[in-house]
Design an enzyme around this catalytic site. Structure first.
Site, PDB file in Angstrom:
ATOM      1  N   LYS A   1       0.860  -1.188   0.000  1.00 46.55           N
ATOM      2  CA  LYS A   1       0.000   0.000   0.000  1.00 46.55           C
ATOM      3  C   LYS A   1       0.894   1.235   0.000  1.00 46.55           C
ATOM      4  O   LYS A   1       1.691   1.427   0.921  1.00 46.55           O
ATOM      5  CB  LYS A   1      -0.914   0.009   1.237  1.00 46.55           C
ATOM      6  CG  LYS A   1      -1.612   1.355   1.491  1.00 46.55           C
ATOM      7  CD  LYS A   1      -2.505   1.321   2.730  1.00 46.55           C
ATOM      8  CE  LYS A   1      -3.061   2.720   3.059  1.00 46.55           C
ATOM      9  NZ  LYS A   1      -3.913   2.745   4.259  1.00 46.55           N
TER      10      LYS A   1
ATOM     11  N   ASP B   1      -2.574  10.387   3.304  1.00 48.87           N
ATOM     12  CA  ASP B   1      -3.963   9.968   3.513  1.00 48.87           C
ATOM     13  C   ASP B   1      -4.687  11.006   4.354  1.00 48.87           C
ATOM     14  O   ASP B   1      -4.609  11.002   5.580  1.00 48.87           O
ATOM     15  CB  ASP B   1      -3.986   8.596   4.206  1.00 48.87           C
ATOM     16  CG  ASP B   1      -5.408   8.096   4.455  1.00 48.87           C
ATOM     17  OD1 ASP B   1      -6.357   8.679   3.887  1.00 48.87           O
ATOM     18  OD2 ASP B   1      -5.555   7.109   5.214  1.00 48.87           O
TER      19      ASP B   1
ATOM     20  N   LYS C   1     -10.097  13.091   7.794  1.00 51.71           N
ATOM     21  CA  LYS C   1      -9.600  12.751   9.118  1.00 51.71           C
ATOM     22  C   LYS C   1      -9.576  13.996   9.997  1.00 51.71           C
ATOM     23  O   LYS C   1      -9.417  15.106   9.491  1.00 51.71           O
ATOM     24  CB  LYS C   1      -8.159  12.218   9.006  1.00 51.71           C
ATOM     25  CG  LYS C   1      -8.033  10.830   8.455  1.00 51.71           C
ATOM     26  CD  LYS C   1      -6.570  10.394   8.441  1.00 51.71           C
ATOM     27  CE  LYS C   1      -6.412   9.005   7.863  1.00 51.71           C
ATOM     28  NZ  LYS C   1      -7.049   7.943   8.674  1.00 51.71           N
TER      29      LYS C   1
ATOM     30  N   ASP D   1       1.790   6.640   5.272  1.00 54.85           N
ATOM     31  CA  ASP D   1       0.789   5.657   4.866  1.00 54.85           C
ATOM     32  C   ASP D   1       1.212   4.885   3.609  1.00 54.85           C
ATOM     33  O   ASP D   1       0.445   4.101   3.067  1.00 54.85           O
ATOM     34  CB  ASP D   1      -0.567   6.361   4.658  1.00 54.85           C
ATOM     35  CG  ASP D   1      -1.752   5.451   4.901  1.00 54.85           C
ATOM     36  OD1 ASP D   1      -1.574   4.407   5.570  1.00 54.85           O
ATOM     37  OD2 ASP D   1      -2.852   5.776   4.413  1.00 54.85           O
TER      38      ASP D   1
ATOM     39  N   ASP E   1     -12.038   7.073   3.688  1.00 57.09           N
ATOM     40  CA  ASP E   1     -10.817   6.893   4.481  1.00 57.09           C
ATOM     41  C   ASP E   1     -10.409   5.414   4.550  1.00 57.09           C
ATOM     42  O   ASP E   1      -9.323   5.098   5.021  1.00 57.09           O
ATOM     43  CB  ASP E   1     -11.037   7.461   5.889  1.00 57.09           C
ATOM     44  CG  ASP E   1      -9.735   7.697   6.630  1.00 57.09           C
ATOM     45  OD1 ASP E   1      -8.658   7.619   5.986  1.00 57.09           O
ATOM     46  OD2 ASP E   1      -9.782   7.957   7.844  1.00 57.09           O
TER      47      ASP E   1
ATOM     48  N   GLU F   1      -9.244   3.628   2.264  1.00 55.82           N
ATOM     49  CA  GLU F   1      -8.747   3.692   0.886  1.00 55.82           C
ATOM     50  C   GLU F   1      -7.660   2.660   0.582  1.00 55.82           C
ATOM     51  O   GLU F   1      -7.492   2.257  -0.566  1.00 55.82           O
ATOM     52  CB  GLU F   1      -8.206   5.104   0.593  1.00 55.82           C
ATOM     53  CG  GLU F   1      -6.757   5.391   1.019  1.00 55.82           C
ATOM     54  CD  GLU F   1      -6.519   5.279   2.521  1.00 55.82           C
ATOM     55  OE1 GLU F   1      -7.496   5.363   3.278  1.00 55.82           O
ATOM     56  OE2 GLU F   1      -5.360   5.093   2.930  1.00 55.82           O
TER      57      GLU F   1
ATOM     58  N   ARG G   1      -7.376  -0.509   1.242  1.00 57.54           N
ATOM     59  CA  ARG G   1      -7.881  -1.774   0.702  1.00 57.54           C
ATOM     60  C   ARG G   1      -8.311  -1.616  -0.747  1.00 57.54           C
ATOM     61  O   ARG G   1      -8.253  -2.572  -1.526  1.00 57.54           O
ATOM     62  CB  ARG G   1      -9.028  -2.277   1.599  1.00 57.54           C
ATOM     63  CG  ARG G   1     -10.220  -1.366   1.624  1.00 57.54           C
ATOM     64  CD  ARG G   1     -11.133  -1.620   2.819  1.00 57.54           C
ATOM     65  NE  ARG G   1     -10.562  -1.129   4.078  1.00 57.54           N
ATOM     66  CZ  ARG G   1     -11.140  -1.258   5.258  1.00 57.54           C
ATOM     67  NH1 ARG G   1     -12.321  -1.865   5.367  1.00 57.54           N
ATOM     68  NH2 ARG G   1     -10.565  -0.780   6.340  1.00 57.54           N
TER      69      ARG G   1
HETATM   70  N1  BES Z   1      -4.040   4.824   6.881  1.00 63.21           N
HETATM   71  C1  BES Z   1      -5.152   4.555   7.719  1.00 63.21           C
HETATM   72  C2  BES Z   1      -4.815   3.618   8.879  1.00 63.21           C
HETATM   73  C3  BES Z   1      -3.803   4.133   9.877  1.00 63.21           C
HETATM   74  C4  BES Z   1      -4.211   4.831  10.988  1.00 63.21           C
HETATM   75  C5  BES Z   1      -2.467   3.874   9.701  1.00 63.21           C
HETATM   76  C6  BES Z   1      -3.265   5.296  11.901  1.00 63.21           C
HETATM   77  C7  BES Z   1      -1.535   4.323  10.627  1.00 63.21           C
HETATM   78  C8  BES Z   1      -1.928   5.037  11.710  1.00 63.21           C
HETATM   79  C9  BES Z   1      -6.283   3.935   6.914  1.00 63.21           C
HETATM   80  O1  BES Z   1      -6.351   4.353   5.596  1.00 63.21           O
HETATM   81  C10 BES Z   1      -7.545   4.335   7.567  1.00 63.21           C
HETATM   82  O2  BES Z   1      -7.857   5.481   7.553  1.00 63.21           O
HETATM   83  N2  BES Z   1      -8.266   3.359   8.116  1.00 63.21           N
HETATM   84  C11 BES Z   1      -9.487   3.617   8.771  1.00 63.21           C
HETATM   85  C12 BES Z   1     -10.480   2.589   8.297  1.00 63.21           C
HETATM   86  C13 BES Z   1     -11.904   2.903   8.657  1.00 63.21           C
HETATM   87  C14 BES Z   1     -12.361   4.133   7.927  1.00 63.21           C
HETATM   88  C15 BES Z   1     -12.752   1.718   8.308  1.00 63.21           C
HETATM   89  C16 BES Z   1      -9.238   3.513  10.270  1.00 63.21           C
HETATM   90  O3  BES Z   1      -8.402   2.709  10.695  1.00 63.21           O
HETATM   91  O4  BES Z   1      -9.868   4.265  11.011  1.00 63.21           O
HETATM   92 ZN    ZN Z   2      -4.623   4.948   4.741  1.00 65.78          ZN
HETATM   93 MN    MN Z   3      -7.455   6.113   5.346  1.00 68.92          MN
END
Ligand code: BES
Ligand code: ZN
Ligand code: MN
Length: 495
Positions: free
Chosen positions: A261, A266, A273, A284, A343, A345, A347
């Site tokens: 990824k 992000d 966010k 990210d 968010d 994204e 996957r």
């Molecule tokens: N890049 C983030 C996950 C992340 C969070 C990585 C903190 C490192 C530190 C990912 O893209 C994300 O935003 N995931 C969301 C998923 C949710 C919207 C289902 C999350 O983990 O809140």
């Molecule tokens: Zn992300």
């Molecule tokens: Mn995200």
């Protein structure tokens, strides 16, 4: 820091260090050093209650009778408990102390030590490896080098088996270089490292013999990668797919495949966010950075394996053209996805990268790495990466490699009950499965794009960046995963 290997000599200027086992009486060169200093070593050990416990350090300043500015005894614990990590940590701890003391030159003596499968040469190489990893600094954007600490310039590892140590270290150095590449990529700010710049840096791997191809948006559109492209559509930066191939194995042998990824930044997109800590989302792309560093290491050490690395590189931004919650996109696999949260994204990027990889390369297995979910840190903290897999053997191999390299993984459950959570009312699936089991439903989503290939997914949100500092890592971007996967390949897929 320049690392060299030489025969033992205690006449070196700068700091002089000695790795010592726990409870052992001073012998050989240590005894000689004690004699020369008029018994200062033994007296200091007694005064400080220093017995050589793993991680303990005894420092003797300006010792009488020798050229050294200081002598450091580095405890390695009992030989029965010591392993590669023990000696790497000793080397790393030493460099940390030298930097704080502003010592620029040091020698470390590894004499008469053994631990399990490690002979003296391997131990000397591990001390050097740990020292090298700790010596990493990312300070290119500081115009005033205000850092209080110094930098070690020359670091000599002294043993009776210098030639063997040098040889053992030659491979480790390549792995360190791969890890440094990963760390650099993760540490770079997102205005500098946007997708095209990332791809440009990937192209430099051709110097070690990696074949690199880069697809832009037009090519990905032709391939039908609507899932990946939807993520990048709110960014003015063009999305990229970089493909790295290292053919060090038998011609025609199925490759092993690594997928990353690479979200250069992000923001969350329209599902924006909150501001606190958002700057961390420059990391990210940690999964893609790991794949890049790994491919570098495999090629640089001329691993006898056919390996491919495929990384989806995008920027997740909110703008007038950005993807919306409610949008339905069609992935390269033909499956449709309802976007619930922009968010989620990562996957979406991996869906097309995974499908592309199995479709084109028919690999032995696919392992993807992604800073995929915050939930994995809720589950495992920052010590273990989450492991999700459809294959018990691959999972076991990964767990063992993780223990050996001290980059640990913990297997999480998967199954139809979780998979159901991502069924959609309007499309084949949706891109989030609700709060419960957030890391698992993310993995279930990915599994819908692996077809029937053996596959493992590593959620590295907790380990790729801002992870706890260790004796061998004080960098924000840790370089996590390069060692783990290099070891997996070395132990099971070479030759
Ligand atoms: N890049 C983030 C996950 C992340 C969070 C990585 C903190 C490192 C530190 C990912 O893209 C994300 O935003 N995931 C969301 C998923 C949710 C919207 C289902 C999350 O983990 O809140
Ligand atoms: Zn992300
Ligand atoms: Mn995200």
């Amino acid at each position: 820091m320049n690392i060299s290997f030489a025969e033992i000599s205690i006449a070196k200027p700068g700091a002089l260090a000695l790795v010592v086992a726990e409870g052992a009486s001073l012998s050989g060169v240590a005894a000689e050093l004690d004699r020369k200093t008029g018994g200062a070593l033994k007296r200091a050990m007694k005064a400080a209650n220093f017995t050589g416990k793993s991680g303990s350090v005894l420092e003797i300043l300006a010792p009488h009778g020798v050229a050294a500015s200081r002598i450091l005894l580095l405890g390695a614990g009992k030989p029965a408990d010591a392993n590669a990590t023990t000696f790497e940590n000793a080397g790393g701890e030493l460099v940390g102390r030298l930097e704080r003391a502003k010592e620029t030159a040091a020698s470390v003596i590894v004499d008469g030590l053994k631990a399990g499968k490690l002979d003296t040469g391997d131990i000397a190489a591990r001390v050097a490896f740990g020292a090298k990893l700790r010596s990493y600094h990312f300070d290119k954007y500081k115009t005033k080098k205000k850092d209080e600490n110094g930098r070690v310039k020359t670091f000599a590892v002294l043993s009776k088996v210098a030639t063997a140590a040098r040889k053992s270290y030659a491979t480790l150095e390549k792995i360190a270089d791969g890890m440094f590449l990963t760390r650099d990529l993760v540490n770079e700010p997102p205005n500098v490292l946007y997708p095209a710049e990332f791809a440009k840096r990937v192209r430099t791997l051709s110097k070690v013999g990696v074949k690199v191809e880069v697809l832009g948006e037009a090519e990905m559109k032709k391939l039908g990668m609507g899932s990946l492209l939807g993520v990048g559509q709110g960014s003015i930066r063009e999305s990229q797919l970089a493909i790295m191939r290292w053919n060090g194995g038998k011609p025609g042998d199925k490759p092993v495949a690594f997928i990353g990824k690479g979200v250069c930044f992000d923001t969350g997109g329209i599902s924006l966010k909150p501001p606190a800590g958002m700057e961390d989302m420059k990391g990210d792309m940690g999964g893609a950075a790991c794949v890049t560093g790994l491919m570098y290491a495999l090629a640089a050490r001329k691993a006898k394996v056919n390996a491919v690395g495929v990384i989806g590189i995008v920027e997740n931004m909110p703008d007038g053209n950005a993807q919306r919650p409610g949008d339905i996109v069609t992935s390269m696999s033909g499956q449709t996805i309802e976007i619930i949260n922009t968010d989620a994204e990562g996957r979406l990027v991996l869906a097309d990268a995974l499908w592309y990889t199995q479709n084109r390369f028919k690999p032995k297995f696919m392992i993807d790495l992604a800073t995929l979910t915050g939930a994995i840190m809720v589950a495992l903290g920052k010590e273990y990466a989450g492991l999700f897999s459809n294959d018990d053997k691959l999972s076991k191999q990964l767990a063992e490699a993780g223990e050996a390299e001290n980059e640990k993984v913990w297997r999480m459950p998967m199954g139809p009950a979780y998979d159901k959570q991502i069924n959609s009312q309007f499309a084949d699936m949706k891109n989030t499965g609700g709060r419960d089991g957030g890391s698992i439903t993310a993995a279930q989503f990915l599994q819908r794009f692996v077809n029937d290939v053996k596959w493992a997914h590593l959620d590295i949100a907790g380990t790729a960046m801002a992870s706890p500092q260790t004796p061998i890592n004080h960098s924000w971007g840790s370089g996590w995963g390069v060692r783990l996967l290099n070891r997996l390949v070395e132990d099971h897929y070479e030759g």
